[in-house]
Design a protein around this motif. Structure first.
Motif, PDB file in Angstrom:
ATOM      1  N   ALA A  82       0.821  -1.207   0.000  1.00  0.00           N
ATOM      2  CA  ALA A  82       0.000   0.000   0.000  1.00  0.00           C
ATOM      3  C   ALA A  82       0.854   1.255   0.000  1.00  0.00           C
ATOM      4  N   ASP A 125      -5.787  -8.771   0.364  1.00  0.00           N
ATOM      5  CA  ASP A 125      -4.956  -7.621   0.730  1.00  0.00           C
ATOM      6  C   ASP A 125      -5.845  -6.381   0.857  1.00  0.00           C
ATOM      7  N   GLU A 156      -5.842  -3.851   2.850  1.00  0.00           N
ATOM      8  CA  GLU A 156      -5.208  -2.551   3.071  1.00  0.00           C
ATOM      9  C   GLU A 156      -4.821  -1.899   1.751  1.00  0.00           C
ATOM     10  N   THR A 157      -4.150  -2.652   0.872  1.00  0.00           N
ATOM     11  CA  THR A 157      -3.733  -2.085  -0.415  1.00  0.00           C
ATOM     12  C   THR A 157      -4.947  -1.729  -1.262  1.00  0.00           C
ATOM     13  N   VAL A 163      -6.375   1.586   0.082  1.00  0.00           N
ATOM     14  CA  VAL A 163      -5.545   2.741  -0.288  1.00  0.00           C
ATOM     15  C   VAL A 163      -5.704   3.043  -1.770  1.00  0.00           C
TER      16      VAL A 163
END
Length: 293
Positions: free
Chosen positions: A32, A62, A64-65, A68
Motif C-alpha cells: 500500500a 490484501d 489494506e492495499t 488505499v
C-alpha cells in the motif's frame, strides 16, 4: 589510433497518432505504501495517456492495499483489478487473471518499486517494429536506485551490471534462450496468449517463460532502456528473495528437462547448452559458492 565506432543514428520519434495501445500490468501484494510513488512513476512515462491501459492487480485478501488504491484519485486509464483468493496465491496467477482484460497490442510488466525511464515504451515499440517477425519479447535492463545504501546493495549492483549489461546482451547476440528478469518484460500480447501466458505454480515464472519462448522459436531481445528498482537492503529481506529465485530455477530446470531429447530438438544444440548453463548453472553456482570462500 583506435577508431571510435560510428554512433547509431537517432530513431525518428513515432507520432502519437501512430502509437498502438499499450497495457501496463502491475501486480501488488501488501504494498500500500508504494501506490503513490508507483502512480507518479507511471504518470511520467512519455506515452499518450489515452493509449495507456494500466492495470493495478491486487489480491482480494490484501484489504489494506485495496483500500488505499480506491482512496486515490487515479487517472482514467488506471483500472484496479482484484484477484479472487484462489490458490496458488502467486504473481503469475495474478498476471494470468488480468491478461484477458488487457486491451493493448503490447504489454509490459512492472513491479511496485519500479522506476522505468520515461521513453521506455516508445523504445520498445520502435524495437518491435525494427525486429524480426518472430520477436515476441523485449527485456529492459534493470538497475538499482539504492545501490549506495550498504554493502549488500552494492553487491546487488555488481550482479545486476554483470547480468543486464554483459550476460543477457551476449545471449541476445548469440540468439540463445534469455531467462527474463521478472519485471520490465515487454510482450506482443498475441504471442503471450499463444504461449498460454505464465505458469502459475512457478515462482520464477519469468525464467520459465523465457525458455518457452525459445522453444517455440520466438525471439527475445534486450531493450536498450533501464528500469530502476530497489535492492533488498537487509539480509532478512534478501534471503527469502534469493531462496525463491533458486527454488524457481530448480523448478524450471526439472520441468523443461522432463524430455531432454525434445528440448534438444526444439532449442538446438547451442540453445540446449545455453539453457543448462543459465538455468542449471545458476543452481549449481549457488551450491558451490560457499566453497570459494
Amino acid at each position: 589510433l583506435l577508431r571510435r565506432a560510428p554512433s547509431k543514428p537517432a530513431r525518428q520519434r513515432i507520432p502519437d497518432a501512430e502509437l498502438p495501445l499499450y497495457t501496463v500490468l502491475v501486480p501488488l501484494y501488501r504494498e500500500a505504501n508504494m501506490l503513490a510513488p508507483l502512480t507518479a512513476a507511471l504518470a511520467r512515462l512519455d506515452y499518450p495517456g489515452a493509449k495507456l491501459d494500466i492495470k493495478l492487480i491486487l489480491e482480494a485478501v490484501d484489504v489494506e492495499t485495496i483500500a488505499v488504491a480506491r482512496s486515490l484519485t487515479l487517472p482514467g486509464n488506471v483500472e484496479i483489478v482484484v484477484v479472487p483468493d484462489l490458490h496458488p496465491r502467486t504473481k503469475p496467477k495474478a498476471l494470468n487473471y488480468a491478461l484477458p482484460l488487457a486491451r493493448g497490442e503490447y504489454l509490459v510488466i512492472y513491479d511496485a518499486e519500479d522506476r522505468p525511464e520515461r521513453d521506455q515504451l516508445r523504445k520498445a515499440i520502435a524495437a518491435f517494429h525494427e525486429g524480426p517477425p518472430n520477436l515476441a519479447c523485449l527485456q529492459a535492463k534493470l538497475n538499482l536506485y539504492n545501490a549506495s545504501d550498504n554493502w549488500l546493495t552494492r553487491q546487488f549492483t555488481i550482479e545486476y551490471d554483470a547480468l543486464f549489461e554483459g550476460l543477457l546482451p551476449a545471449l541476445d547476440r548469440l540468439q540463445l534462450p534469455i531467462p527474463l528478469g521478472g519485471t520490465s518484460n515487454h510482450f506482443r500480447v498475441s504471442a503471450l496468449k499463444w504461449l498460454m501466458a505464465w505458469d502459475p505454480f512457478n515462482v520464477t515464472e519469468d525464467a520459465d517463460l523465457g525458455t518457452r519462448l525459445a522453444r517455440s522459436r520466438y525471439r527475445c531481445r534486450v531493450l536498450d532502456s533501464t528500469t530502476f528498482e530497489e535492492a533488498p537492503p537487509r539480509l532478512s529481506s534478501w534471503f527469502p528473495q534469493r531462496t525463491r529465485w533458486i527454488k524457481g530455477y530448480m523448478q524450471t530446470w526439472f520441468v523443461h528437462m522432463r524430455q531432454p531429447a525434445r528440448l534438444w530438438r526444439e532449442l538446438g544444440a547451442a540453445g540446449f547448452l545455453g539453457f543448462q548453463a543459465m538455468i542449471g548453472g545458476t543452481v549449481l553456482s549457488a551450491l558451490v559458492h560457499p566453497w570459494f570462500y
